[in-house]
Design a protein around this motif. Sequence first.
Motif, PDB file in Angstrom:
ATOM      1  N   TRP A  22       0.841  -1.201   0.000  1.00 36.32           N
ATOM      2  CA  TRP A  22       0.000   0.000   0.000  1.00 36.32           C
ATOM      3  C   TRP A  22       0.875   1.250   0.000  1.00 36.32           C
ATOM      4  O   TRP A  22       0.595   2.218  -0.702  1.00 36.32           O
ATOM      5  CB  TRP A  22      -0.926  -0.027   1.207  1.00 36.32           C
ATOM      6  N   LYS A  26       0.636   4.077  -3.077  1.00 34.04           N
ATOM      7  CA  LYS A  26       0.300   5.487  -2.837  1.00 34.04           C
ATOM      8  C   LYS A  26       1.396   6.450  -3.279  1.00 34.04           C
ATOM      9  O   LYS A  26       1.154   7.641  -3.377  1.00 34.04           O
ATOM     10  CB  LYS A  26       0.005   5.713  -1.351  1.00 34.04           C
ATOM     11  N   GLU A  50      -6.628  12.116   2.166  1.00 34.52           N
ATOM     12  CA  GLU A  50      -7.401  11.113   1.437  1.00 34.52           C
ATOM     13  C   GLU A  50      -7.485  11.351  -0.061  1.00 34.52           C
ATOM     14  O   GLU A  50      -7.946  10.489  -0.793  1.00 34.52           O
ATOM     15  CB  GLU A  50      -8.823  11.018   2.003  1.00 34.52           C
ATOM     16  N   SER A  51      -7.087  12.525  -0.546  1.00 31.61           N
ATOM     17  CA  SER A  51      -7.213  12.778  -1.985  1.00 31.61           C
ATOM     18  C   SER A  51      -6.118  13.716  -2.473  1.00 31.61           C
ATOM     19  O   SER A  51      -5.551  14.472  -1.697  1.00 31.61           O
ATOM     20  CB  SER A  51      -8.591  13.363  -2.310  1.00 31.61           C
ATOM     21  N   GLU A  71      -7.124  11.299  -7.376  1.00 32.84           N
ATOM     22  CA  GLU A  71      -6.925  10.051  -6.661  1.00 32.84           C
ATOM     23  C   GLU A  71      -7.532  10.203  -5.274  1.00 32.84           C
ATOM     24  O   GLU A  71      -7.359  11.239  -4.638  1.00 32.84           O
ATOM     25  CB  GLU A  71      -5.426   9.746  -6.503  1.00 32.84           C
ATOM     26  N   SER A  72      -8.228   9.178  -4.826  1.00 27.55           N
ATOM     27  CA  SER A  72      -8.779   9.224  -3.469  1.00 27.55           C
ATOM     28  C   SER A  72      -8.688   7.850  -2.833  1.00 27.55           C
ATOM     29  O   SER A  72      -8.959   6.832  -3.475  1.00 27.55           O
ATOM     30  CB  SER A  72     -10.231   9.716  -3.483  1.00 27.55           C
ATOM     31  N   THR A  73      -8.268   7.840  -1.577  1.00 29.38           N
ATOM     32  CA  THR A  73      -8.177   6.581  -0.854  1.00 29.38           C
ATOM     33  C   THR A  73      -9.558   6.218  -0.338  1.00 29.38           C
ATOM     34  O   THR A  73     -10.386   7.078  -0.040  1.00 29.38           O
ATOM     35  CB  THR A  73      -7.175   6.665   0.315  1.00 29.38           C
ATOM     36  N   ARG A  78      -7.743   0.762  -0.688  1.00 29.82           N
ATOM     37  CA  ARG A  78      -8.153   0.985  -2.076  1.00 29.82           C
ATOM     38  C   ARG A  78      -7.846   2.428  -2.451  1.00 29.82           C
ATOM     39  O   ARG A  78      -8.066   3.347  -1.669  1.00 29.82           O
ATOM     40  CB  ARG A  78      -9.645   0.719  -2.240  1.00 29.82           C
ATOM     41  N   LEU A  79      -7.358   2.616  -3.670  1.00 25.26           N
ATOM     42  CA  LEU A  79      -7.089   3.940  -4.212  1.00 25.26           C
ATOM     43  C   LEU A  79      -7.834   4.050  -5.535  1.00 25.26           C
ATOM     44  O   LEU A  79      -7.521   3.334  -6.493  1.00 25.26           O
ATOM     45  CB  LEU A  79      -5.583   4.143  -4.446  1.00 25.26           C
ATOM     46  N   GLU A  94      -9.033   1.577 -10.221  1.00 24.48           N
ATOM     47  CA  GLU A  94      -8.840   1.361  -8.799  1.00 24.48           C
ATOM     48  C   GLU A  94      -7.660   0.437  -8.543  1.00 24.48           C
ATOM     49  O   GLU A  94      -7.511  -0.594  -9.205  1.00 24.48           O
ATOM     50  CB  GLU A  94     -10.100   0.746  -8.190  1.00 24.48           C
TER      51      GLU A  94
END
Length: 155
Positions: A22, A26, A50-51, A71-73, A78-79, A94
């Motif tokens: 992860w 990221k 988060e984004s 991009e957002s978690t 999950r991204l 994703e």
Amino acid sequence: MIKLPEIHATAVVPGRTPEELWTVVKDSPAFAPRAPHVIGVRVLDSGNRESRSTEWTVLLNGSEVTWVQNESTRPGLRLCFEQTAGDLERLAGEWSVVETSAGAQVGLSVSFELGIDGLAPLLNPIWAQSLQAHAEALLRVVSTTGLPANGSDQT
């Protein structure tokens, strides 16, 4: 509604934890020096934890393709990402990381639309193959990379 072409790629990485993978997922700016087809990834806006917004430039089908994506978690490692500007009509997908009995599994799913409706039946399979190769190359980077060295990871 027309179903967009989609590609899916997964890799199981024995001996690595989901959290280790992860951290690599990221850190998208670190993909450029590790994946030959990725020319560059720049963080344009780190909105919050988060984004963020990133600009990707990659070689696909022998052409330089650029897009900006949000991009957002999401919960569960999950991204999600979606193109907001760029050379394709639409690009979304994703990343996911899960624990399996064989090791951590990383996955990447991408859907796309070229925006050339009349040629879609001819071009979509070619672009799907190229995006599949792109996804598999990114998975190799995630699978073989230690923790990010440049400190640009998003937590």
